[in-house]
Design a protein around this motif. Structure first.
Motif, PDB file in Angstrom:
ATOM      1  N   ASN A 118       0.836  -1.201   0.000  1.00 27.82           N
ATOM      2  CA  ASN A 118       0.000   0.000   0.000  1.00 27.82           C
ATOM      3  C   ASN A 118       0.869   1.250   0.000  1.00 27.82           C
ATOM      4  N   SER A 121       0.823   5.771   4.035  1.00 22.10           N
ATOM      5  CA  SER A 121       0.017   6.875   4.565  1.00 22.10           C
ATOM      6  C   SER A 121       0.415   7.273   5.980  1.00 22.10           C
ATOM      7  N   ASP A 193     -10.758   4.061   2.858  1.00 18.55           N
ATOM      8  CA  ASP A 193      -9.942   3.999   1.646  1.00 18.55           C
ATOM      9  C   ASP A 193     -10.630   3.204   0.541  1.00 18.55           C
ATOM     10  N   GLU A 262      -8.070   5.284  -2.204  1.00 20.01           N
ATOM     11  CA  GLU A 262      -6.666   4.879  -2.325  1.00 20.01           C
ATOM     12  C   GLU A 262      -6.654   3.419  -2.772  1.00 20.01           C
ATOM     13  N   SER A 264      -3.466   0.751  -4.244  1.00 22.14           N
ATOM     14  CA  SER A 264      -2.223   0.418  -4.934  1.00 22.14           C
ATOM     15  C   SER A 264      -2.469  -0.614  -6.021  1.00 22.14           C
ATOM     16  N   VAL A 284      -7.044   6.057  -9.449  1.00 20.56           N
ATOM     17  CA  VAL A 284      -6.105   6.332  -8.363  1.00 20.56           C
ATOM     18  C   VAL A 284      -4.975   5.311  -8.403  1.00 20.56           C
ATOM     19  N   ASP A 285      -3.755   5.759  -8.236  1.00 20.83           N
ATOM     20  CA  ASP A 285      -2.564   4.932  -8.060  1.00 20.83           C
ATOM     21  C   ASP A 285      -2.578   3.737  -9.017  1.00 20.83           C
TER      22      ASP A 285
END
Length: 384
Positions: A118, A121, A193, A262, A264, A284-285
């Motif tokens: 991840n 954060s 998230d 969020e 990954s 995102v990401d």
């Protein structure tokens, strides 16, 4: 090969599930794995047991907090680990709190592999300085997502940095009987998230929202229940709870949604793609890459109207071609992931063996060639 796998936090979640599936797949290659955890929930311990591993935990808690061993260096945890590595050939530690602790106590002759799943954060404070110190002891680090890869690149790992490969299961799942049709699905933890609340808000914007199955559990469940009631969606949204076979809700659904704030890399998205279901997710990401190149439908994060518009289009029949998504998902089966990590483990053990033989320790080509080959083999491995 005897392997100790250390998880900073063991709870029902994508990173933990992937690590357990990988361990089970490696068993078929003769790898004997011991699972240790920093913080563990009872449900996490049950998840490990379901995969055939009697995990031992440093501490058990119903809900890990911001100071959990996913993120936090803890010397007491390191000492606890040190007495449990025994005669391990290799240690693979997942999450910074775990690989930091292993780096403090692992004998130098035992290779240390690290994984980060991840973006960092740091809910309990930034520990990058401690991570940089511990990274000197890490032989290989696998990162799962662009943001965490960029962070890890700043730790001085150089050529020891690799792209991770996660495991998914359920790509041949069949739907549970008597599920509603049409239907929208979400699978995952009920946490901020993962943003299940944004899906509820988007459903409320549709003229005639279809049935929606939000499969999972977590701290947001009470809030979600209130939001569903407030948006008058109690006849639409179903909360069946956590399921070990969540893919059976996704199989055959009209559209699968990954509305994360969020992300990954998303097992949930890949399962949907592998089942040929249209997947809508936020840009995102690593999720933007997973659903890129036409495999899925991307929408801005934190934007329920955009998500609602995408849902309306897909429900009206404007679906991506399922072929590219199905092909993409096949590289993340447990067997495929096991081959990637087994190559890495064998390379490290062979390198250690060469370093113990004076007549070969000074031969750089023999030591470095396998690493270049390993990097080439991993070049297509996506962030997980």
């Amino acid at each position: 090969m005897t392997l100790v796998r250390v998880l900073g936090v063991l709870e029902p979640g994508g990173a933990q599930l992937s690590a357990l599936m990988l361990s089970a797949a490696l068993r078929r290659h003769g790898v004997v794995t011991t699972v240790l955890a920093g913080d563990a929930t009872p449900a996490g311990l049950a998840l490990a047991a379901r995969h055939g591993f009697g995990a031992e935990a440093f501490r058990v808690t119903e809900s890990p907090d911001a100071g959990s061993l996913q993120w936090t260096p803890d010397s007491v945890f390191a000492d606890w680990l040190g007495s449990r590595f025994g005669s391990a050939d290799l240690v693979h530690a997942h999450m910074m709190g775990a690989w930091w602790a292993a780096a403090q106590v692992l004998p130098p002759q035992v290779p240390l592999v690290a994984s980060e799943h991840n973006a960092m954060s740091w809910p309990g404070g930034d520990h990058t300085a401690q991570a940089r110190q511990a990274a000197r002891r890490v032989d290989l680090m696998f990162t799962h997502g662009p943001a965490v890869h960029a962070w890890a690149a700043g730790l001085g790992l150089g050529g020891r940095l690799r792209e991770g490969r996660s495991s998914v299961e359920g790509l041949s799942a069949r739907p549970w009987p008597r599920l509603a049709w049409p239907r929208v699905t979400f699978t995952g933890r009920f946490r901020a998230d993962k943003a299940p609340d944004l899906l509820v808000e988007a459903l409320a914007l549709l003229d005639a929202p279809p049935a929606a199955y939000l499969v999972g559990d977590g701290p947001m469940r009470p809030m979600l229940t209130q939001l569903i009631r407030a948006r008058r969606l109690r006849a639409v949204v179903r909360l069946p709870g956590w399921s070990y076979r969540s893919a059976r809700y996704v199989a055959g659904s009209s559209v699968h949604v990954v509305p994360s704030r969020e992300e990954s890399w998303s097992q949930s998205a890949v399962v949907g793609l592998g089942l040929g279901v249209p997947v809508i997710g936020t840009a995102v990401d690593g999720l933007a890459h997973t659903l890129g190149d036409g495999r899925g439908v991307l929408v801005p994060p934190e934007d329920p109207p955009a998500l609602a518009a995408a849902l309306a289009r897909v429900l009206a029949g404007r679906r991506p071609d399922p072929g590219p998504g199905r092909a993409y998902a096949q590289q993340f089966t447990p067997g495929a992931a096991a081959e990637v990590y087994l190559d890495a483990y064998r390379y490290l053990l062979a390198s250690r063996a060469r370093s113990r033989r004076p007549e070969t320790a000074a031969a750089p080509p023999a030591a470095t060639a396998p690493q270049h080959e390993l990097a080439a083999r991993h070049s297509n491995a996506h962030r997980a």
